[in-house]
Scaffold this motif. Structure first.
Motif, PDB file in Angstrom:
ATOM      1  N   GLY A 118       2.341 -10.070  -1.903  1.00 16.47           N
ATOM      2  CA  GLY A 118       3.171  -9.537  -0.973  1.00 16.47           C
ATOM      3  C   GLY A 118       2.260  -8.181  -0.580  1.00 16.47           C
ATOM      4  N   ARG A 140      -0.493  -9.372   1.598  1.00 15.66           N
ATOM      5  CA  ARG A 140      -0.128  -9.481   3.092  1.00 15.66           C
ATOM      6  C   ARG A 140       0.047  -8.501   4.036  1.00 15.66           C
ATOM      7  NH1 ARG A 140       0.980 -15.179   3.670  1.00 15.66           N
ATOM      8  NH2 ARG A 140      -0.318 -15.880   1.934  1.00 15.66           N
ATOM      9  N   THR A 176       4.006 -15.638   6.026  1.00 15.67           N
ATOM     10  CA  THR A 176       4.546 -15.751   4.564  1.00 15.67           C
ATOM     11  C   THR A 176       4.274 -16.944   3.700  1.00 15.67           C
ATOM     12  OG1 THR A 176       6.234 -16.878   5.549  1.00 15.67           O
ATOM     13  CG2 THR A 176       6.489 -14.732   5.993  1.00 15.67           C
ATOM     14  N   LEU A 229       4.551 -16.654  -0.294  1.00 14.25           N
ATOM     15  CA  LEU A 229       5.674 -15.308  -0.676  1.00 14.25           C
ATOM     16  C   LEU A 229       6.807 -15.469  -1.333  1.00 14.25           C
ATOM     17  CD1 LEU A 229       4.890 -12.544   2.213  1.00 14.25           C
ATOM     18  CD2 LEU A 229       3.609 -12.980  -0.131  1.00 14.25           C
ATOM     19  N   ASN A 278       9.800 -11.169  -0.422  1.00 13.55           N
ATOM     20  CA  ASN A 278       8.710 -10.413   0.413  1.00 13.55           C
ATOM     21  C   ASN A 278       8.742 -11.066   1.656  1.00 13.55           C
ATOM     22  OD1 ASN A 278       6.817  -8.549  -1.026  1.00 13.55           O
ATOM     23  ND2 ASN A 278       7.128  -9.918  -2.502  1.00 13.55           N
ATOM     24  N   ARG A 279       9.185 -12.285   1.679  1.00 11.55           N
ATOM     25  CA  ARG A 279       9.250 -12.831   2.931  1.00 11.55           C
ATOM     26  C   ARG A 279      10.111 -12.078   3.979  1.00 11.55           C
ATOM     27  NH1 ARG A 279      10.309 -19.112   2.647  1.00 11.55           N
ATOM     28  NH2 ARG A 279       8.022 -19.026   1.978  1.00 11.55           N
ATOM     29  N   LEU A 325       8.405  -8.986   5.121  1.00  8.33           N
ATOM     30  CA  LEU A 325       7.768  -9.251   6.379  1.00  8.33           C
ATOM     31  C   LEU A 325       8.160  -9.632   7.582  1.00  8.33           C
ATOM     32  CD1 LEU A 325       4.573  -9.061   5.934  1.00  8.33           C
ATOM     33  CD2 LEU A 325       4.434 -11.535   5.691  1.00  8.33           C
ATOM     34  N   TRP A 326       9.316 -10.536   7.502  1.00 10.24           N
ATOM     35  CA  TRP A 326      10.234 -10.646   8.694  1.00 10.24           C
ATOM     36  C   TRP A 326      10.566  -9.348   9.449  1.00 10.24           C
ATOM     37  CZ3 TRP A 326      13.844 -15.496   7.088  1.00 10.24           C
ATOM     38  CH2 TRP A 326      12.811 -16.417   6.982  1.00 10.24           C
ATOM     39  N   GLU A 337      11.695 -20.093   9.257  1.00  8.48           N
ATOM     40  CA  GLU A 337      11.006 -18.862   9.706  1.00  8.48           C
ATOM     41  C   GLU A 337      10.769 -19.044  11.155  1.00  8.48           C
ATOM     42  OE1 GLU A 337       8.234 -17.198   7.297  1.00  8.48           O
ATOM     43  OE2 GLU A 337       6.490 -17.865   8.854  1.00  8.48           O
TER      44      GLU A 337
END
Lengths: 282, 342
Positions: free
Chosen positions: B139, B142, B163, B166, B170-171, B174-175, B197
């Motif tokens: 993560g 990224r 993602t 991940l 963590n996803r 990141l979103w 996503e």
């Protein structure tokens, strides 16, 4: 959203031209030098190999080879060093190749190629960093050489000239390595692909034996080998024994031959490597 | 006026593999396009063409109004690229990585240093800033990769499967960053194989399969194309499946009788397409109750993008997830690093 975009600077105007190219190359050189300090074992292995060669050749072959009519081991060691120096600098090929192939396989080349930087800078930065490592290796090797009995007989300025020719040769060969690194799939392949052809190049030469003793068809190859020109030039400039007596032009004018060969190699392989880099797709 | 990203008829073949077979795209300024498709569909190749990394065999493209083929270096000044494989130098620290990128954008070293510090704070990497990136979790890598794409403020961003690999936490994180970025006005093209996503982040979705855009629209438009809602019932006993089917058939479109109702025997689940919404559920429950059928579960199901994908391509999005490679030029292997879940 303040830090993400508001305070972000827009990309400054491009530097462009040679100044921009040099600046970008130095940024990449610095990056590669930082990497070397983080992987010190790579630098150490790079030092161990030539030192080992000096010791092996000096004490194993030393007494059995005839140099300029003498079988004195000390004469052989003086003869040997120019060959070892030249062989060592050309091994930079493998380092450059492996480094570039690694960057390709890790996606770093994608990152660099998506930035508005000078096209040749990634490769130039790599070869310059290798030049720094080669310089370090040559210094260590010179100290080991002095310890086993190698001497400079023609004064410091000429010796510095010899070292300059050696580093130029190493720099030229690292461009061959860069092209190999861009052409293979993995760092491992680049390392072996960078080394394998160096053995015939360094052995079919005046580095370890006098071409006089080679088969007649192979002799001209040895005498015109770019590698031989640098070795011959070093022996002349250091005042070491074993200077080849031959009518071949590179053996008669080794300093010019060495210089020309290196510049030709740089011109050709830099052009090919940069072209390959531009179209590279990892 | 063409959008911030515009492509027409992109074709790219690698040997006898056709990676792109006439891709057309248009992304209006300030919006997010989700490029959705399985591995090998041509998503990454599209991104590589638009980010100047790969020349197409045919077709034209502009990014931020600049011709990608004619002026690649000007395009590079206007884009940020965050790759599927975190492209950071693992032997450099996070700070050194960001400084290097800044300097390669021609910032002087002081400005590059300042910007690196800001981004490290913003991406919660300040504590790890002076550690080599190889010590980072998946993560963190990224985030560093994304930060590297944001060193200058590019009007157009490309994120190739940001993602993938991940873990959910963590996803999510990141979103949030991506949403923030978009709310600042950045145009974004995002590739993903996660339908969720695309649903979550993108204004518009282009579904790609075999090098072609096979459908495009908003998430709702695509779902509408797949048909409306369905009632799903799980009956308590297997013996109740047949009578329940008769009841449910009354709510179906009616043209195929009992066949309107699809049945999964082993799970005792029956599904029927309906119109009429939640109100209908109460009626279905009453009718089933009237004939004495006991139910375990009932629900009104809206189509997911998975349904969309299956109805468009005849196969699930996950189909090719294991076969990888078409998306990459076959001439060169690339190390596919599986990221450890952070």
């Amino acid at each position: 959203m303040t830090t993400l975009t508001d305070t972000a600077p827009h990309a400054p105007a491009p530097r462009g031209g040679i100044a921009g190219s040099i600046a970008d190359s130095l940024v990449v050189t610095k990056r590669n030098l930082i990497r070397m300090t983080r992987i010190p074992e790579m630098v150490v292995f790079g030092l161990v190999q030539p030192v080992m060669f000096v010791i092996l050749f000096s004490f194993v072959f030393g007494g059995s080879l005839n140099i300029g009519g003498s079988t004195d081991p000390k004469a052989y060691r003086e003869f040997l060093m120019a060959g070892i120096f030249a062989q060592t600098v050309t091994f930079a090929t493998a380092g450059a190749g492996a480094g570039i192939a690694d960057d390709m396989s890790k996606g770093l080349v994608d990152r660099f190629r998506s930035l508005p930087m000078a096209r040749g800078a990634v490769l130039t930065g790599r070869t310059l960093a290798d030049l720094v490592q080669t310089t370090l290796t040559v210094v260590v090797l010179a100290v080991v050489g002095l310890l086993v009995g190698w001497r400079i007989h023609e004064g410091i300025p000429k010796a510095l000239g010899a070292f300059a020719l050696l580093l130029l040769l190493g720099y030229a060969f690292s461009w061959i390595g860069a092209l190999i690194g861009l052409s293979v799939r993995t760092p491992e392949a680049a390392t072996s692909g960078g080394l394998i052809w160096l053995f015939p190049v360094t052995f079919v030469s005046n580095a370890f034996v006098d071409p006089e003793q080679m088969a007649s068809w192979i002799r001209p190859i040895a005498e015109w080998n770019p590698f031989s020109a640098t070795v011959q030039a070093c022996r002349e400039l250091f005042g070491n024994p074993g200077v080849v007596q031959s009518d071949a032009w590179p053996m008669q004018h080794p300093v010019w031959a060495s210089l020309l060969w290196s510049l030709v190699i740089i011109a050709v392989f830099r052009t090919l490597a940069v072209r390959k880099y531009r179209s590279a797709s990892a | 006026m063409p959008g911030a990203i515009h492509a027409e008829g992109l074709v790219k073949t690698f040997g006898d593999v056709t990676a792109l077979d006439g891709v057309d795209l248009d992304v209006p300024e300030g919006t997010v396009l989700g490029l959705l498709g399985p591995n090998g569909a041509g998503k990454t190749t599209t991104v590589r063409v638009l980010t100047t990394l790969l020349r197409p065999d045919r077709g034209t493209a502009t990014v931020a109004g600049i011709d990608v083929l004619a002026h690649p270096n000007e395009v590079r000044r206007s884009i940020g690229l965050s790759g599927q494989f975190a492209a950071v130098d693992e032997y450099l620290t996070g700070r050194e990585n960001l400084q290097m990128v800044g300097q390669l954008y021609q910032m002087d070293s002081r400005a590059a240093k300042r910007r690196a510090g800001e981004l490290l704070d913003r991406f919660h990497l300040a504590d790890a800033a002076d550690r080599p990136a190889k010590t980072y979790s998946g993560g963190m890598r990224r985030r560093l990769d994304l930060a590297a794409a944001l060193v200058v403020s590019p009007p157009v961003m490309f994120m190739d499967e940001p993602t993938t690999g991940l873990d959910p936490r963590n996803r999510q994180a990141l979103w949030e960053v991506i949403k923030e970025l978009v709310s600042g006005g950045t145009t974004l093209l995002l590739t993903t194989q996660y339908l969720e996503e695309a649903d979550h982040l993108a204004h518009d979705i282009a579904v790609v399969d075999h090098g072609k855009v096979i459908a495009r629209g908003t998430s709702d438009q695509l779902k509408a194309r797949t048909g409306g809602e369905r009632v799903e019932v799980v009956v308590h006993e297997r013996a109740a499946v047949a009578p329940a089917r008769e009841v449910l058939a009354r709510y179906g479109p009616g043209d195929r009788g009992l066949d309107d109702v699809s049945v999964e025997d082993h799970t005792r689940k029956l599904t029927v397409p309906v119109t009429g919404g939640a109100k209908l559920l109460a009626e279905v429950i009453r009718d089933l109750d009237a004939v004495g059928i006991e139910i375990d579960d009932i629900g009104l199901r809206r189509p997911t993008l998975d349904d969309v994908f299956i109805s468009l391509t005849g196969h699930a999005a996950a189909r090719e997830r294991e076969e990888d490679g078409e998306e990459r030029p076959p001439a060169r292997g690339r190390k596919h690093r599986k990221e450890p879940a952070a």
